[in-house]
Design a protein around this motif. Structure first.
Motif, mmCIF file in Angstrom:
data_model
loop_
_atom_site.group_PDB
_atom_site.id
_atom_site.type_symbol
_atom_site.label_atom_id
_atom_site.label_comp_id
_atom_site.label_asym_id
_atom_site.label_seq_id
_atom_site.Cartn_x
_atom_site.Cartn_y
_atom_site.Cartn_z
ATOM 1 N N ALA A 12 -5.475 -2.895 4.973
ATOM 2 C CA ALA A 12 -4.144 -3.151 4.408
ATOM 3 C C ALA A 12 -3.856 -2.077 3.369
ATOM 4 N N VAL A 13 -2.616 -1.610 3.330
ATOM 5 C CA VAL A 13 -2.203 -0.547 2.416
ATOM 6 C C VAL A 13 -1.036 -1.107 1.597
ATOM 7 N N PHE A 14 -1.150 -1.034 0.259
ATOM 8 C CA PHE A 14 -0.223 -1.798 -0.586
ATOM 9 C C PHE A 14 0.243 -0.969 -1.791
ATOM 10 N N PRO A 15 1.328 -0.171 -1.610
ATOM 11 C CA PRO A 15 1.812 0.659 -2.734
ATOM 12 C C PRO A 15 2.724 -0.108 -3.687
ATOM 13 N N TRP A 16 2.878 0.425 -4.877
ATOM 14 C CA TRP A 16 3.872 -0.056 -5.852
ATOM 15 C C TRP A 16 5.271 0.267 -5.311
ATOM 16 N N LEU A 17 6.280 -0.464 -5.802
ATOM 17 C CA LEU A 17 7.640 -0.390 -5.250
ATOM 18 C C LEU A 17 8.436 0.786 -5.827
ATOM 19 N N ALA A 18 7.910 1.973 -5.663
ATOM 20 C CA ALA A 18 8.620 3.188 -6.096
ATOM 21 C C ALA A 18 8.469 4.198 -4.974
ATOM 22 N N TYR A 19 9.540 4.937 -4.680
ATOM 23 C CA TYR A 19 9.517 5.823 -3.520
ATOM 24 C C TYR A 19 8.425 6.892 -3.644
ATOM 25 N N GLY A 20 8.174 7.341 -4.865
ATOM 26 C CA GLY A 20 7.115 8.327 -5.100
ATOM 27 C C GLY A 20 5.723 7.796 -4.801
ATOM 28 N N HIS A 21 5.591 6.479 -4.658
ATOM 29 C CA HIS A 21 4.313 5.854 -4.278
ATOM 30 C C HIS A 21 4.316 5.501 -2.789
ATOM 31 N N ILE A 22 5.461 4.983 -2.328
ATOM 32 C CA ILE A 22 5.591 4.500 -0.954
ATOM 33 C C ILE A 22 5.310 5.612 0.064
ATOM 34 N N VAL A 23 5.824 6.818 -0.196
ATOM 35 C CA VAL A 23 5.687 7.912 0.770
ATOM 36 C C VAL A 23 4.243 8.443 0.855
ATOM 37 N N GLN A 34 -4.168 7.988 12.828
ATOM 38 C CA GLN A 34 -4.505 9.085 13.751
ATOM 39 C C GLN A 34 -6.004 9.100 14.058
ATOM 40 N N LYS A 35 -6.787 8.695 13.041
ATOM 41 C CA LYS A 35 -8.253 8.676 13.208
ATOM 42 C C LYS A 35 -8.720 7.400 13.915
ATOM 43 N N GLY A 36 -7.753 6.600 14.378
ATOM 44 C CA GLY A 36 -8.114 5.430 15.194
ATOM 45 C C GLY A 36 -8.215 4.113 14.446
ATOM 46 N N HIS A 37 -7.893 4.099 13.149
ATOM 47 C CA HIS A 37 -8.005 2.846 12.395
ATOM 48 C C HIS A 37 -6.696 2.046 12.449
ATOM 49 N N ARG A 38 -6.808 0.752 12.210
ATOM 50 C CA ARG A 38 -5.665 -0.169 12.310
ATOM 51 C C ARG A 38 -5.121 -0.431 10.906
ATOM 52 N N ILE A 39 -3.865 -0.059 10.689
ATOM 53 C CA ILE A 39 -3.273 -0.115 9.346
ATOM 54 C C ILE A 39 -2.196 -1.197 9.275
ATOM 55 N N TYR A 40 -2.216 -1.941 8.172
ATOM 56 C CA TYR A 40 -1.173 -2.942 7.883
ATOM 57 C C TYR A 40 -0.491 -2.494 6.585
ATOM 58 N N TYR A 41 0.687 -1.950 6.717
ATOM 59 C CA TYR A 41 1.388 -1.354 5.564
ATOM 60 C C TYR A 41 2.267 -2.436 4.937
ATOM 61 N N VAL A 42 1.922 -2.838 3.720
ATOM 62 C CA VAL A 42 2.573 -3.983 3.069
ATOM 63 C C VAL A 42 3.612 -3.499 2.054
ATOM 64 N N SER A 43 4.851 -3.939 2.206
ATOM 65 C CA SER A 43 5.889 -3.644 1.211
ATOM 66 C C SER A 43 7.003 -4.678 1.375
ATOM 67 N N ILE A 118 -6.225 -0.655 0.449
ATOM 68 C CA ILE A 118 -5.954 0.538 -0.362
ATOM 69 C C ILE A 118 -4.744 0.177 -1.220
ATOM 70 N N HIS A 119 -4.940 0.124 -2.532
ATOM 71 C CA HIS A 119 -3.907 -0.411 -3.425
ATOM 72 C C HIS A 119 -3.500 0.607 -4.485
ATOM 73 N N ASP A 120 -2.495 0.232 -5.265
ATOM 74 C CA ASP A 120 -1.910 1.070 -6.305
ATOM 75 C C ASP A 120 -2.396 0.601 -7.684
ATOM 76 N N PHE A 121 -1.765 1.123 -8.736
ATOM 77 C CA PHE A 121 -2.192 0.796 -10.110
ATOM 78 C C PHE A 121 -1.709 -0.576 -10.582
ATOM 79 N N CYS A 122 -0.692 -1.128 -9.898
ATOM 80 C CA CYS A 122 0.102 -2.200 -10.484
ATOM 81 C C CYS A 122 -0.450 -3.603 -10.266
ATOM 82 N N GLN A 123 -1.197 -3.789 -9.169
ATOM 83 C CA GLN A 123 -1.522 -5.148 -8.714
ATOM 84 C C GLN A 123 -2.765 -5.721 -9.406
ATOM 85 N N TYR A 124 -2.662 -5.960 -10.706
ATOM 86 C CA TYR A 124 -3.826 -6.408 -11.491
ATOM 87 C C TYR A 124 -4.335 -7.784 -11.038
ATOM 88 N N TRP A 125 -3.517 -8.531 -10.288
ATOM 89 C CA TRP A 125 -3.870 -9.878 -9.818
ATOM 90 C C TRP A 125 -4.609 -9.856 -8.466
#
Length: 464
Positions: A12-23, A34-43, A118-125
């Motif tokens: 699972a991939v979980f960025p903060w809600l800012a375009y500079g993070h999302i991209v 591309q390397k064959g892994h299964r991704i769940y992009y959460v937003s 794979i997470h961002d700085f924001c999700q302290y919970w």
């Protein structure tokens, strides 16, 4: 790598809600897919809808998981990212984002194969949630190593040694090599405006303490000292995953954008090589009218050709937008300047041979784009986050010049703007910036080098 023997990871991939993070999070997701892994992009639904379409070969390996953003008092309905808000309202977005915990837990419960987030700085919970489902955490910081080293500290970042804004205006003692990485007072004061009751430092520290490793958007070729410090002060593996340079060939515009580009290209083609500069302050910077006017007068006084992308500040009436640029400005500069409102194909503009410099708000992604095509920087960090630190780093590396501003209130003069533009663009003493920026293309524009880092990052995930 032989993927017939390689176990497919569910991540699972979980960025903060800012375009500079999302991209950047999407770029990493695409590489892993591309390397064959299964991704769940959460937003959230609106942010997912904004993302560029995936190539058909990746769509089976990336699923987009929309979580609906809870309503919070004071947060305008329909707002789902920082670019839609003035800085003072960003704490409300953090509050709403923190309330995604239940929905995320439900999703993870229904997806037992996911063993990595794979997470961002924001999700302290997030750490207790991950523990509940036996999931490992990997912190991907979209910031460079210098900024991460500045925010980190040997085990006592949580306000024990830096409480007041003034404490952040000095280079930390643990950054033990020659550098000028620190905030100006006005930057720290404005940064406080976008902090929630839980500070960014607390969020960052919690995520750092609970992750398996920290992945940083940089490389050893550019920041060896900062990476060394980061490894020393965090008892945690640090993995640079490269600079994630955008590829010009990946930029697919729609036909309206192509038409827009045709007209722009014609204008750029009419200018001499490296004679014009490009001005863009990112999607989230909203300067006061007074400061925008001062900037405009500086651009005018430089007497050089330019393209300036002016965006409408969020939640501002159309009427007020008309006065963002001084009256008469566009008429006076019409023979050499172009003011664009709204979106512009930034990478295509920067890559054009007639562009010789970039007046930028110093966002790390914009800096990467500019140095990727070898263009020097006129650094104008306005806004919060790490912009001031990025500007100091680039100024220190002599690939750009920071516009002189008052440390306390951030004020500046049109003369200092004009002087900085001319020095970077045409003055003989600016040749060092121009030469250094050209040399940086070998690192920042090197897709092969950056893919090597992403491959190493992928291996590290596989070993976990």
């Amino acid at each position: 790598m032989d993927f017939s023997t390689q176990k497919q990871l569910h991540i699972a991939v979980f960025p903060w809600l800012a375009y500079g993070h999302i991209v950047p999070f999407l770029q990493v997701s695409r590489f892993l897919a591309q390397k064959g892994h299964r991704i769940y992009y959460v937003s959230t639904p609106k942010n997912i809808a904004r993302l560029p379409k995936l190539p058909p070969n990746l769509s089976s390996n990336i699923s987009f998981i929309p979580l609906s953003l809870p309503q919070v008092d004071g947060l305008p309905p329909g707002v789902e990212s920082t670019s839609e808000l003035p800085i003072q309202k960003v704490p409300l977005l953090k509050k709403a984002h923190d309330m995604l915990e239940t929905q995320l837990a439900e999703f993870l419960k229904s997806s037992p194969k996911i063993k990595l987030i794979i997470h961002d700085f924001c999700q302290y919970w997030l750490p207790p949630v991950a523990t509940q489902f036996g999931i490992n955490l990997v912190f991907f910081s979209i910031l460079n190593a210098s900024t991460n080293a500045f925010w980190s500290s040997p085990s006592n970042m949580l306000g024990k040694n830096r409480r007041s804004p003034e404490d952040f205006t000095v280079v930390p003692e643990w950054m033990d090599y020659p550098n000028n990485i620190a905030f100006k007072l006005h930057e720290m004061v404005s940064h406080r405006e976008c902090e929630d009751t839980i500070s960014d430092a607390e969020r960052y520290e919690t995520m750092l303490l609970n992750c398996k490793f920290l992945a940083v958007r940089t490389c050893y070729e550019f920041e060896p000292e900062a990476l060394r410090v980061l490894s020393r002060i965090n008892q945690k593996p640090i993995v640079p995953l490269g600079l994630l340079p955008p590829s010009l060939s990946n930029i697919e515009g729609d036909s309206a954008e192509d038409e827009n580009w045709e007209a722009l290209k014609k204008w750029l083609d009419s200018k001499q090589e490296k004679s014009a500069f490009y001005v863009a302050l990112g999607s989230e910077v909203n300067l006061s009218q007074e400061l925008m006017h001062e900037l405009a007068y500086g651009i005018e006084k430089s007497e050089l050709p330019f393209i300036w992308v002016v965006r409408k500040p969020p939640l501002v009436e159309e009427e007020s937008v008309k006065n963002i640029i001084p009256p008469g400005f566009e008429e006076r500069v019409s023979n050499r300047g172009l003011v664009l409102r709204g979106w512009a194909p930034q990478l295509k503009i920067l890559a054009h041979s007639s562009i010789g410099g970039f007046l930028t708000h110093s966002g790390w992604s914009s800096v990467i784009e500019s140095l990727g095509v070898g263009k020097p920087l006129i650094l104008f960090p306005v806004g919060s986050s790490d912009l001031g630190l990025v500007a100091r780093l680039m100024h220190g590396k002599k690939v750009g010049l920071e516009i002189d501003r008052n440390n306390v209130d951030g004020s500046f003069t049109s003369d200092s703007v004009a002087m900085s533009i001319k020095r970077v663009m045409v003055d003989p003493e600016g040749e060092q910036f121009r030469a250094n920026a050209r040399a940086m293309k070998e690192i920042f524009g090197n897709i092969e080098l950056n893919n090597k880092y992403l491959t190493e990052f992928t291996r590290t995930l596989e070993i976990i």
